[in-house]
Motif scaffolding. Structure first.
Motif, PDB file in Angstrom:
ATOM      1  N   UNK A   1       0.815  -1.205   0.000  1.00 53.09           N
ATOM      2  CA  UNK A   1       0.000   0.000   0.000  1.00 53.09           C
ATOM      3  C   UNK A   1       0.855   1.264   0.000  1.00 53.09           C
ATOM      4  N   UNK A   2       2.129   1.122   0.283  1.00 53.72           N
ATOM      5  CA  UNK A   2       3.003   2.279   0.341  1.00 53.72           C
ATOM      6  C   UNK A   2       3.032   2.960   1.695  1.00 53.72           C
ATOM      7  N   UNK A   3       2.222   2.478   2.644  1.00 55.37           N
ATOM      8  CA  UNK A   3       2.218   3.070   3.981  1.00 55.37           C
ATOM      9  C   UNK A   3       3.363   2.485   4.803  1.00 55.37           C
ATOM     10  N   UNK A   4       4.115   3.328   5.505  1.00 56.97           N
ATOM     11  CA  UNK A   4       5.200   2.803   6.329  1.00 56.97           C
ATOM     12  C   UNK A   4       4.653   2.090   7.565  1.00 56.97           C
ATOM     13  N   UNK A  34       4.502  10.073  11.526  1.00 59.09           N
ATOM     14  CA  UNK A  34       5.475  11.173  11.413  1.00 59.09           C
ATOM     15  C   UNK A  34       6.203  11.162  10.071  1.00 59.09           C
ATOM     16  N   UNK A  35       6.342   9.984   9.491  1.00 55.13           N
ATOM     17  CA  UNK A  35       7.140   9.863   8.278  1.00 55.13           C
ATOM     18  C   UNK A  35       6.582  10.666   7.104  1.00 55.13           C
ATOM     19  N   UNK A  36       5.280  10.589   6.772  1.00 54.85           N
ATOM     20  CA  UNK A  36       4.786  11.400   5.646  1.00 54.85           C
ATOM     21  C   UNK A  36       5.030  12.898   5.849  1.00 54.85           C
ATOM     22  N   UNK A  37       4.863  13.360   7.070  1.00 52.00           N
ATOM     23  CA  UNK A  37       5.091  14.775   7.373  1.00 52.00           C
ATOM     24  C   UNK A  37       6.549  15.143   7.109  1.00 52.00           C
ATOM     25  N   UNK A  38       7.468  14.293   7.540  1.00 52.39           N
ATOM     26  CA  UNK A  38       8.892  14.574   7.343  1.00 52.39           C
ATOM     27  C   UNK A  38       9.289  14.462   5.870  1.00 52.39           C
ATOM     28  N   UNK A  39       8.687  13.518   5.159  1.00 57.56           N
ATOM     29  CA  UNK A  39       8.947  13.425   3.721  1.00 57.56           C
ATOM     30  C   UNK A  39       8.452  14.675   3.001  1.00 57.56           C
ATOM     31  N   UNK A  40       7.282  15.162   3.394  1.00 59.88           N
ATOM     32  CA  UNK A  40       6.737  16.380   2.775  1.00 59.88           C
ATOM     33  C   UNK A  40       7.661  17.565   3.027  1.00 59.88           C
ATOM     34  N   UNK A  41       8.212  17.665   4.226  1.00 58.56           N
ATOM     35  CA  UNK A  41       9.163  18.747   4.512  1.00 58.56           C
ATOM     36  C   UNK A  41      10.426  18.608   3.676  1.00 58.56           C
ATOM     37  N   UNK A  42      10.934  17.396   3.541  1.00 65.80           N
ATOM     38  CA  UNK A  42      12.121  17.175   2.705  1.00 65.80           C
ATOM     39  C   UNK A  42      11.884  17.642   1.274  1.00 65.80           C
ATOM     40  N   UNK A  51      11.598  11.880  -1.804  1.00 66.43           N
ATOM     41  CA  UNK A  51      10.559  12.061  -0.795  1.00 66.43           C
ATOM     42  C   UNK A  51       9.186  12.167  -1.460  1.00 66.43           C
ATOM     43  N   UNK A  52       9.098  12.929  -2.533  1.00 68.99           N
ATOM     44  CA  UNK A  52       7.828  13.064  -3.268  1.00 68.99           C
ATOM     45  C   UNK A  52       7.380  11.718  -3.807  1.00 68.99           C
ATOM     46  N   UNK A  53       8.298  10.937  -4.340  1.00 67.10           N
ATOM     47  CA  UNK A  53       7.962   9.622  -4.892  1.00 67.10           C
ATOM     48  C   UNK A  53       7.425   8.684  -3.816  1.00 67.10           C
ATOM     49  N   UNK A  54       8.015   8.723  -2.641  1.00 67.27           N
ATOM     50  CA  UNK A  54       7.515   7.892  -1.541  1.00 67.27           C
ATOM     51  C   UNK A  54       6.133   8.348  -1.095  1.00 67.27           C
ATOM     52  N   UNK A  55       5.914   9.651  -1.058  1.00 62.24           N
ATOM     53  CA  UNK A  55       4.595  10.167  -0.675  1.00 62.24           C
ATOM     54  C   UNK A  55       3.519   9.764  -1.675  1.00 62.24           C
ATOM     55  N   UNK A  56       3.852   9.770  -2.938  1.00 66.38           N
ATOM     56  CA  UNK A  56       2.884   9.401  -3.969  1.00 66.38           C
ATOM     57  C   UNK A  56       2.436   7.953  -3.851  1.00 66.38           C
ATOM     58  N   UNK A  57       3.243   7.122  -3.227  1.00 61.22           N
ATOM     59  CA  UNK A  57       2.892   5.705  -3.056  1.00 61.22           C
ATOM     60  C   UNK A  57       1.910   5.499  -1.906  1.00 61.22           C
ATOM     61  N   UNK A  58       1.683   6.508  -1.096  1.00 57.90           N
ATOM     62  CA  UNK A  58       0.815   6.369   0.073  1.00 57.90           C
ATOM     63  C   UNK A  58      -0.630   6.733  -0.256  1.00 57.90           C
ATOM     64  N   UNK A  59      -1.136   6.181  -1.344  1.00 52.82           N
ATOM     65  CA  UNK A  59      -2.472   6.511  -1.831  1.00 52.82           C
ATOM     66  C   UNK A  59      -3.625   6.084  -0.921  1.00 52.82           C
ATOM     67  N   UNK A  86     -11.443   7.959  14.736  1.00 51.46           N
ATOM     68  CA  UNK A  86     -10.482   8.922  14.218  1.00 51.46           C
ATOM     69  C   UNK A  86      -9.461   9.303  15.288  1.00 51.46           C
ATOM     70  N   UNK A  87      -8.310   9.787  14.855  1.00 46.40           N
ATOM     71  CA  UNK A  87      -7.289  10.320  15.756  1.00 46.40           C
ATOM     72  C   UNK A  87      -6.829  11.653  15.153  1.00 46.40           C
ATOM     73  N   UNK A  88      -6.939  12.740  15.910  1.00 42.43           N
ATOM     74  CA  UNK A  88      -6.547  14.048  15.363  1.00 42.43           C
ATOM     75  C   UNK A  88      -5.130  14.073  14.777  1.00 42.43           C
ATOM     76  N   UNK A  89      -4.227  13.286  15.330  1.00 39.99           N
ATOM     77  CA  UNK A  89      -2.840  13.285  14.840  1.00 39.99           C
ATOM     78  C   UNK A  89      -2.754  12.862  13.375  1.00 39.99           C
ATOM     79  N   UNK A  90      -3.666  12.048  12.914  1.00 35.37           N
ATOM     80  CA  UNK A  90      -3.623  11.589  11.515  1.00 35.37           C
ATOM     81  C   UNK A  90      -3.833  12.742  10.529  1.00 35.37           C
ATOM     82  N   UNK A  91      -4.466  13.794  10.958  1.00 28.97           N
ATOM     83  CA  UNK A  91      -4.724  14.920  10.062  1.00 28.97           C
ATOM     84  C   UNK A  91      -3.534  15.877   9.975  1.00 28.97           C
ATOM     85  N   UNK A  92      -2.575  15.716  10.860  1.00 30.57           N
ATOM     86  CA  UNK A  92      -1.383  16.557  10.838  1.00 30.57           C
ATOM     87  C   UNK A  92      -0.575  16.288   9.604  1.00 30.57           C
TER      88      UNK A  92
END
Length: 92
Positions: A1-4, A34-42, A51-59, A86-92
């Motif tokens: 799925x591309x999710x870490x 935390x990983x998607x957030x850090x990839x987006x910052x990178x 980083x963008x390529x890894x994020x695109x896999x997390x569909x 739901x967990x508010x942290x997921x929306x970060x």
């Protein structure tokens, strides 16, 4: 799925990955979010294309939000929900 995964074990001698046991899971939830957030910052700060390529896999996250209008607190490795709340942290 591309999710870490929340957790993964690495054999220092061989470099092989394996799933943890006990309370540690391979789901995507609080420890992995935390990983998607850090990839987006990178990508945003440094233009890091890997980083963008890894994020695109997390569909699964984008699909869940688009189709259901919400994100749950945890997902299995195949991208299916592992929680019904739901967990508010997921929306970060």
């Amino acid at each position: 799925s591309g999710l870490p995964a929340d957790w993964v074990l690495v054999d220092r001698r061989t470099g092989e990955f394996s799933a943890p046991s006990g309370d540690l899971t391979t789901r995507f939830s609080y420890d992995a979010l935390r990983l998607p957030w850090r990839l987006a910052l990178d990508h945003a700060w440094y233009g890091e294309e890997r980083a963008r390529q890894l994020l695109e896999r997390q569909v699964p996250l984008a699909q869940a939000y688009t189709e259901q209008g919400r994100l749950v607190a945890a997902y299995h490795r195949d991208g299916t929900p592992a929680a019904d709340y739901e967990a508010p942290a997921m929306y970060g």
